[in-house]
Design an enzyme around this catalytic site. Structure first.
Site, mmCIF file in Angstrom:
data_model
loop_
_atom_site.group_PDB
_atom_site.id
_atom_site.type_symbol
_atom_site.label_atom_id
_atom_site.label_comp_id
_atom_site.label_asym_id
_atom_site.label_seq_id
_atom_site.Cartn_x
_atom_site.Cartn_y
_atom_site.Cartn_z
ATOM 1 N N ASP A 240 -34.184 19.203 -48.675
ATOM 2 C CA ASP A 240 -32.745 18.986 -48.537
ATOM 3 C C ASP A 240 -32.298 18.132 -49.722
ATOM 4 O OD1 ASP A 240 -30.213 18.155 -47.914
ATOM 5 O OD2 ASP A 240 -30.675 17.548 -45.844
ATOM 6 N N HIS A 241 -31.512 18.734 -50.587
ATOM 7 C CA HIS A 241 -31.171 18.032 -51.833
ATOM 8 C C HIS A 241 -30.269 16.823 -51.614
ATOM 9 C CE1 HIS A 241 -31.406 17.542 -56.047
ATOM 10 N NE2 HIS A 241 -31.543 18.818 -56.383
ATOM 11 N N ARG A 242 -29.684 16.722 -50.419
ATOM 12 C CA ARG A 242 -28.880 15.536 -50.143
ATOM 13 C C ARG A 242 -29.784 14.312 -50.045
ATOM 14 N NH1 ARG A 242 -26.112 17.432 -44.697
ATOM 15 N NH2 ARG A 242 -28.330 17.771 -44.350
#
Lengths: 430, 330
Positions: A402-404
């Protein structure tokens, strides 16, 4: 410096609106002067000064609403020191931030209203605002159910509105071909057949299991909300495979359970996560959380859907403990006897489809985790080593992150360490 | 099972309730010696005496207030307000006192009383005597408002109203007094807040109450000859409102027409339409239509009065138009 606060002017008053400022910045104020008019929930009332001084700053403008007790102005000796010092507590900032929010939401409300009003008026003229076809709620519901695309349907209702009969006609036309191809299908459960089945006898609706419902909802949320990125590594598992064979011989001799390649991968992941806590995180409600413990979820496919039993504190367990616990939990999952708390709380998951011969795939993150590892099959491949062809056992694994919560480089370092552990397997049990 | 008039059903039920519970007493203008303007209380003074059938001066606020006090102290008053138009004079007693006692005193006291009152136009009684203002009361939490449309419902709802611990506005309709119907004598009290489905159908739902519920049922019968299958819902109770039944029906038919004797703007139909939108939006194939009275003080002149009130014809037209718009194949 003296702060002027929003006064409490009635028992039920919780906030007030500055209706008028009677004094301007720089004005001399004497005790008893009317400084401002305050609009409460009941009336507009005059606010008198309790002290003498010079109004140096107005913190809350006319028309603004603030809770009682919040500073609305600053009085000083006229030197400007009070204005420079500012209000003591953060109430004013909060309230002004609040009013900005209010303004922002008013703006967006206005922005929303504008096209809606336009839609209404153009709707009356029979046009299709934003290319959205005019259709009755019932027609929309039936279209959803029958899988009819509204934009392909011509409405025969008032002003060209698509109505139920239009959808039914479209669905009928679409299934006519299918009807003709209909073979002799035994009519099972005729009373329970859904409307979709009645239209198309080649279709049978399967009631959703709870697991499938939850899986569908959560994974949709995950794919919609978590920006996934993928990192794939090819691991040379030649040593790992022989290590495992060796280990299992020894374990068997001592009466212990066998370990699988996946158990070694799970243990290696747990070790790599301990070393890279930045991957052992969750992103929830716009906040990043760091997990202090490493709980690994191991995906198990059942007929009724996907379950992910959790091995808590996998980094502190031996490979054989992980193997025994994983096997026992997977079996209970198949019998539907896994307790909900044994399926929740994982901080990272591993999904292995190698046993089906899948070489490489990418998995959907199991929220609120920030990453999942998809493990493929082991197979012999020709590799080039020091300019020579050699046959090695290779396994591909893909990290979905999850790039967040996780950056590319952070994920890459994790994959590097994981690869290195798997290629030097004695370190997995070290 | 006896076939009797709506008027007779009310009279018989009142008498029955007075016989079975000595706390029940009647109070109102001209209900004793004159036996009521619409003769509902005929013979009751003779039978039960002045203590239980109390004639009052023309002083609505006074006798409704007296009934509120009596109810708080344990009696079961049945107030007759000569017409709902006169209830306005007692508005404060009804809205500010009867309705609020239970809530404002934390449930320590209540005002179990029935306010019987006829409403409706069509009798050439002029604008001030021909109103359907039950909505004013249906608006108020703490009150219950029931509106029977048949003799059987009149009996069942009157029994339920007398058994209820809340004040109940019991709406009668001048046009219904002489209508006849079967009244089962052993039927149990109605459930207040439960609408009736007087006719089942699959193409459209017609929702009405009081006089218009009976008109709707007749209209549905006539439309069935045209191949239209209309379901008719008689609300029976305006508060509490049986949203479930009407939403369920509209979910089945996909179309709705609401009919009411009161005015259109802000009327009962608006509440019903909002409930339908809330509970059956995805099931609607056409906008909900309303058939209501013209928005004028009701005229005295007969042809004008007729034209102002909703009729079977105007309801039929609305149903036909709604169904034509959704391609109903007759």
């Amino acid at each position: 410096m003296t702060e002027i606060h929003m006064p409490r002017l009635s028992d039920t008053m919780e906030e007030g609106v500055i209706s008028t400022w009677h004094k301007q910045v720089g004005d001399q104020i004497n005790r008893g002067d009317v400084v401002a008019e305050i609009e409460t929930d009941k009336a507009v009332m005059e606010m008198e000064a309790y002290d003498d001084g010079v109004l140096e700053k107005i913190l809350v403008g006319e028309g603004e609403t603030v809770p009682i007790g919040v500073p609305i102005g600053l009085m000083g000796d006229g030197s400007g020191a009070a204005a420079a010092a500012g209000p003591s507590d953060s109430g004013a900032q909060e309230s002004s931030a609040g009013s900005e929010d209010a303004e922002a939401s008013t703006d967006s409300a206005a922005a929303e209203t504008a096209p809606r009003t336009a839609a209404l008026s153009s709707g009356e003229s029979g046009a299709e605002p934003h290319g959205r076809p005019k259709a009755s709620p019932l027609a929309r519901a039936v279209a959803r159910e029958k899988g009819v695309d509204l934009s392909t349907v011509t409405g025969t209702g008032p002003g060209g509105r698509i109505i139920r009969v239009d959808i039914e006609a479209a669905a009928e036309a679409a299934t006519d071909g299918a009807e003709q191809r209909r073979s002799q299908v035994p009519e099972s459960r005729p009373a329970e057949r859904s409307e979709a089945e009645q239209r198309d006898p080649d279709l049978e609706e399967i009631p959703l299991s709870n697991i499938r419902k939850v899986t569908a909802r959560r994974l949709t949320e995950s794919k919609q909300q978590a920006p996934h990125f993928y990192l794939t590594s090819a691991v040379d598992v030649t040593d790992l495979v022989s290590f495992r064979a060796d280990l299992n011989e020894r374990l068997q001799a001592s009466g212990g359970p066998k370990v699988s390649v996946n158990d070694l991968v799970v243990k290696a992941c747990a070790t790599a996560l301990r070393a890279n806590p930045s991957v052992n995180v969750s992103f929830r409600d716009e906040k990043l959380f760091q997990h202090k413990r490493v709980h690994l979820g191991v995906a198990v496919a059942l007929d009724s859907g996907l379950v992910v039993p959790v091995i808590p504190d996998a980094d502190r367990k031996s490979v054989s403990e992980i193997a025994a616990e994983g096997k026992e939990k997977a079996e209970r999952a198949r019998d539907g006897k896994l307790k909900p708390d044994e399926m929740s709380g994982s901080t990272f998951s591993v999904s292995n489809l190698g046993m089906f011969g899948i070489e490489e795939f990418s998995a959907v993150i199991n929220p609120p985790e920030a990453a999942i590892l998809a493990v493929g099959a082991t197979r012999e491949e020709v590799q080039v080593h020091d300019g020579e062809f050699v046959v090695r056992k290779m396994m591909r694994m893909t990290l979905s992150a999850d790039h967040r919560a996780v950056d590319g480089a952070v994920g890459a370092v994790f994959m590097q360490q994981l690869t290195s552990l798997l290629q030097d397997p004695i370190r997995i049990i070290a | 099972m006896a076939v009797i008039t709506y008027r007779q059903a009310l009279h018989d039920t009142l008498r029955e309730e007075m016989l079975s519970d000595e706390n029940v007493f009647l109070i109102g203008e001209e209900i004793g010696v004159f036996e009521g303007s619409y003769k509902i209380t005929a013979g009751l003074l003779e039978e039960f005496g002045e203590k239980r059938v109390r004639d009052t001066p023309i002083a609505e606020e006074g006798f409704v207030g007296a009934a509120v006090g009596a109810a708080m102290l344990g009696l079961r008053p049945v107030v007759e307000l000569m017409t709902i138009n006169f209830s306005l004079l007692a508005l404060d007693q009804i809205v500010n006192h009867a309705a609020k006692i239970y809530g404002m005193f934390g449930g320590q006291s209540s005002a179990p009383m029935v306010l019987r009152t006829p409403g409706g136009g069509g009798q050439q009684l002029g604008a001030t005597h021909s109103q359907n203002i039950e909505l004013y009361y249906a608006f108020v939490p703490g009150l219950k408002v029931v509106a029977p449309s048949t003799p059987a419902d009149a009996r069942a709802l009157l029994k339920a109203s007398l058994a209820d611990n809340d004040p109940v506005l019991f709406l009668e309709n001048l046009a219904l007094y002489n209508t006849k119907g079967e009244v089962p004598e052993d039927a149990p009290p109605a459930e207040i807040g439960k609408a009736g489905i007087t006719r089942t159908g699959s193409d459209i739902t017609i929702i009405g109450y009081s006089r218009m519920a009976t008109v709707a049922t007749q209209v549905a019968e006539q439309l069935s000859e045209e191949g239209i299958s209309a379901e008719v819902i008689d609300l029976r109770s305006l508060r509490p409102l049986d949203r479930e039944t009407l939403v369920e029906s509209v979910r089945k038919t996909g179309c709705a027409v609401i009919t009411e004797d009161d005015w259109l703007t802000y009327g009962v139909g608006a509440e019903i339409a909002a409930s339908i939108s809330d509970g059956a939006f995805d099931y609607l194939d056409a906008p909900v239509r309303r058939v209501a009275a013209a928005e004028v003080p009701l005229p005295y002149a007969k042809p004008l009065e007729r034209a102002a009130l909703p009729s079977a014809e105007s309801l039929k037209t609305a149903v036909r138009q709604t169904l034509e718009a959704v391609g109903h194949r007759r």
